[in-house]
Design a protein around this motif. Structure first.
Motif, PDB file in Angstrom:
ATOM      1  N   GLY A 152       1.016  -1.282   0.119  1.00  0.00           N
ATOM      2  CA  GLY A 152       0.073  -0.242  -0.155  1.00  0.00           C
ATOM      3  C   GLY A 152       0.872   1.345  -0.002  1.00  0.00           C
ATOM      4  N   LYS A 153       1.951   1.342   0.989  1.00  0.00           N
ATOM      5  CA  LYS A 153       2.947   2.416   0.856  1.00  0.00           C
ATOM      6  C   LYS A 153       3.533   2.728  -0.380  1.00  0.00           C
ATOM      7  CE  LYS A 153       1.928   3.616   5.189  1.00  0.00           C
ATOM      8  NZ  LYS A 153       0.772   2.653   5.324  1.00  0.00           N
ATOM      9  N   GLU A 154       3.838   1.562  -1.033  1.00  0.00           N
ATOM     10  CA  GLU A 154       4.371   1.668  -2.346  1.00  0.00           C
ATOM     11  C   GLU A 154       3.437   1.916  -3.330  1.00  0.00           C
ATOM     12  OE1 GLU A 154       6.166  -1.470  -5.702  1.00  0.00           O
ATOM     13  OE2 GLU A 154       5.592  -2.194  -3.605  1.00  0.00           O
ATOM     14  N   GLY A 155       2.177   1.625  -3.417  1.00  0.00           N
ATOM     15  CA  GLY A 155       1.200   2.348  -4.366  1.00  0.00           C
ATOM     16  C   GLY A 155       1.090   3.814  -3.948  1.00  0.00           C
ATOM     17  N   VAL A 156       0.978   4.297  -2.621  1.00  0.00           N
ATOM     18  CA  VAL A 156       1.033   5.706  -2.574  1.00  0.00           C
ATOM     19  C   VAL A 156       2.100   6.410  -3.274  1.00  0.00           C
ATOM     20  CG1 VAL A 156       1.149   7.461  -0.631  1.00  0.00           C
ATOM     21  CG2 VAL A 156      -0.277   5.425  -0.170  1.00  0.00           C
ATOM     22  N   PHE A 211      -5.193   9.165   0.997  1.00  0.00           N
ATOM     23  CA  PHE A 211      -4.057   9.975   0.716  1.00  0.00           C
ATOM     24  C   PHE A 211      -3.585  10.390  -0.441  1.00  0.00           C
ATOM     25  CE2 PHE A 211       0.579  11.318   0.954  1.00  0.00           C
ATOM     26  CZ  PHE A 211       0.414  12.476   1.415  1.00  0.00           C
ATOM     27  N   PRO A 212      -3.252   9.371  -1.475  1.00  0.00           N
ATOM     28  CA  PRO A 212      -2.794   9.645  -2.830  1.00  0.00           C
ATOM     29  C   PRO A 212      -3.809  10.261  -3.526  1.00  0.00           C
ATOM     30  CG  PRO A 212      -2.879   7.243  -2.475  1.00  0.00           C
ATOM     31  CD  PRO A 212      -3.025   7.758  -1.041  1.00  0.00           C
ATOM     32  N   ASN A 213      -5.043   9.937  -3.290  1.00  0.00           N
ATOM     33  CA  ASN A 213      -6.194  10.552  -4.050  1.00  0.00           C
ATOM     34  C   ASN A 213      -6.203  12.110  -3.742  1.00  0.00           C
ATOM     35  OD1 ASN A 213      -7.648   8.484  -5.944  1.00  0.00           O
ATOM     36  ND2 ASN A 213      -7.069   7.218  -4.093  1.00  0.00           N
ATOM     37  N   LEU A 214      -6.022  12.439  -2.539  1.00  0.00           N
ATOM     38  CA  LEU A 214      -6.439  13.627  -1.987  1.00  0.00           C
ATOM     39  C   LEU A 214      -5.157  14.513  -2.845  1.00  0.00           C
ATOM     40  CD1 LEU A 214      -6.943  13.416   1.850  1.00  0.00           C
ATOM     41  CD2 LEU A 214      -8.314  14.355  -0.119  1.00  0.00           C
ATOM     42  N   MET A 215      -3.944  13.983  -2.751  1.00  0.00           N
ATOM     43  CA  MET A 215      -2.812  14.496  -3.468  1.00  0.00           C
ATOM     44  C   MET A 215      -3.081  14.620  -4.984  1.00  0.00           C
ATOM     45  SD  MET A 215      -0.343  15.047  -1.460  1.00  0.00           S
ATOM     46  CE  MET A 215       1.009  15.663  -2.380  1.00  0.00           C
ATOM     47  N   GLY A 216      -3.655  13.882  -5.763  1.00  0.00           N
ATOM     48  CA  GLY A 216      -3.962  13.798  -6.898  1.00  0.00           C
ATOM     49  C   GLY A 216      -5.349  14.823  -7.089  1.00  0.00           C
ATOM     50  N   LEU A 217      -6.039  14.856  -6.438  1.00  0.00           N
ATOM     51  CA  LEU A 217      -7.333  15.927  -6.343  1.00  0.00           C
ATOM     52  C   LEU A 217      -6.532  17.347  -6.443  1.00  0.00           C
ATOM     53  CD1 LEU A 217     -10.356  16.406  -6.459  1.00  0.00           C
ATOM     54  CD2 LEU A 217     -10.318  16.439  -3.992  1.00  0.00           C
ATOM     55  N   SER A 218      -5.656  17.520  -5.582  1.00  0.00           N
ATOM     56  CA  SER A 218      -4.893  18.906  -5.501  1.00  0.00           C
ATOM     57  C   SER A 218      -4.327  19.137  -6.639  1.00  0.00           C
ATOM     58  CB  SER A 218      -3.930  18.817  -4.316  1.00  0.00           C
ATOM     59  OG  SER A 218      -4.615  18.512  -2.889  1.00  0.00           O
TER      60      SER A 218
END
Length: 293
Positions: free
Chosen positions: A202-206, A262-269
């Motif tokens: 999961g952390k790798e995917g992030v 978390f990664p999707n919040l970054m992608g949203l930004s």
């Protein structure tokens, strides 16, 4: 004038009234309530009328559960909608490169298109397939399985029509990199415990998601210099915005999974930043605003 045992003092009458209100006499023997109902009706006081503020507060207290129920229902409907749309939005993002690949197949040339987006799609999607399987999240592994399939098709089509100098070396490098990531994650899933393997993958995917979502911002300097956002593809950016929004809401409220939201919040930004640039320079086009060919 009453005499003898029928003469009662005021204190005795008060004690008797108190015992009657509890349904018991002084010797703790129960008394039927119907027998004394006329007594209570005779001595009961009419209710005081509520003032304006008190009456309004009472009405608000009565309406509060209804409002809370309506808000909870609306919130639950929103969560259900986001959870339903999230996998389909992910598939929509995976389908975004299809017109470009069809054009490559029609022209039988890749031009100056990079191979990295397609090889990274295979690696990133496979990582999330493994994570979804380990965490038993069908919406995650099924949508990313489509990404692995489409990424493999894009990669194969690109390598078939790639005619640039050093193409063979470049293809081998990307193929080995993707193969190493796939084998590494499969070994993690087999060797480690399920929860530990899921946490590492999961952390790798992030990490991969943050890199992929932030990569379009590399063109930020070009957009600011030319005062044109023509190099930012609006349909794909909107698809990424909706996709990241749905996965952020689903991951935060429904799954409660840091590796999802978390990664999707970054992608949203990043998507918001690109949409902001697109809106800022929507009518301003420079000479060098096109994509490299």
């Amino acid at each position: 004038m009453p005499c003898g045992k029928y003469v009662r003092s005021e204190h005795a009458l008060a004690r008797e009234a108190a015992s009657l209100s509890n349904g018991y006499t002084e010797d703790s023997s129960p008394l039927p309530a119907a027998r004394f109902s006329p007594f209570f009706k005779a001595f009961s006081l009419p209710p005081f009328p509520l003032r304006g503020k008190d009456q309004k507060a009472k009405q608000e207290r009565r309406q509060a559960p209804t409002r809370h129920s309506a808000t909870a229902t609306m919130m639950q409907s929103l969560l259900t909608l986001c959870g339903t749309l999230a996998p389909y939005c992910g598939v929509l993002c995976f389908l975004a490169p299809m017109p470009t690949i069809l054009e490559v197949a029609r022209d039988k040339s890749t031009g100056a298109l990079p191979l990295l987006p397609y090889s990274s799609m295979i690696s990133n999607s496979f990582v999330w397939v493994m994570y979804g399987l380990l965490k038993n999240l069908p919406s995650v592994y099924m949508s990313n399985a489509v990404g692995v399939t489409l990424g493999t098709y894009y990669f194969r089509t690109y390598t078939k029509y790639c005619t640039t100098i050093g193409a063979v070396k470049q293809i081998r490098t990307h193929f080995r990199g993707a193969a190493c990531i796939i084998v590494f994650n499969m070994c993690l899933a087999q060797i480690l415990e399920k929860d530990m393997a899921a946490d590492i993958i999961g952390k790798e995917g992030v990490f991969y998601c943050i890199v992929l979502f932030a990569s379009p911002l590399v063109a930020l300097k070009h957009v600011l210099e030319t005062k044109s956002a023509a190099s930012i593809p609006l349909p794909f950016t909107l698809a990424c915005f909706v996709n990241c929004l749905c996965w952020s809401v689903t991951g935060w409220f429904t799954m409660k999974d840091f590796n999802i939201y978390f990664p999707n919040l970054m992608g949203l930004s990043c998507a918001c930043a690109q949409l902001g640039l697109k809106g800022m320079y929507v009518d301003k086009r420079g000479k060098g605003s096109g994509l490299p060919k």
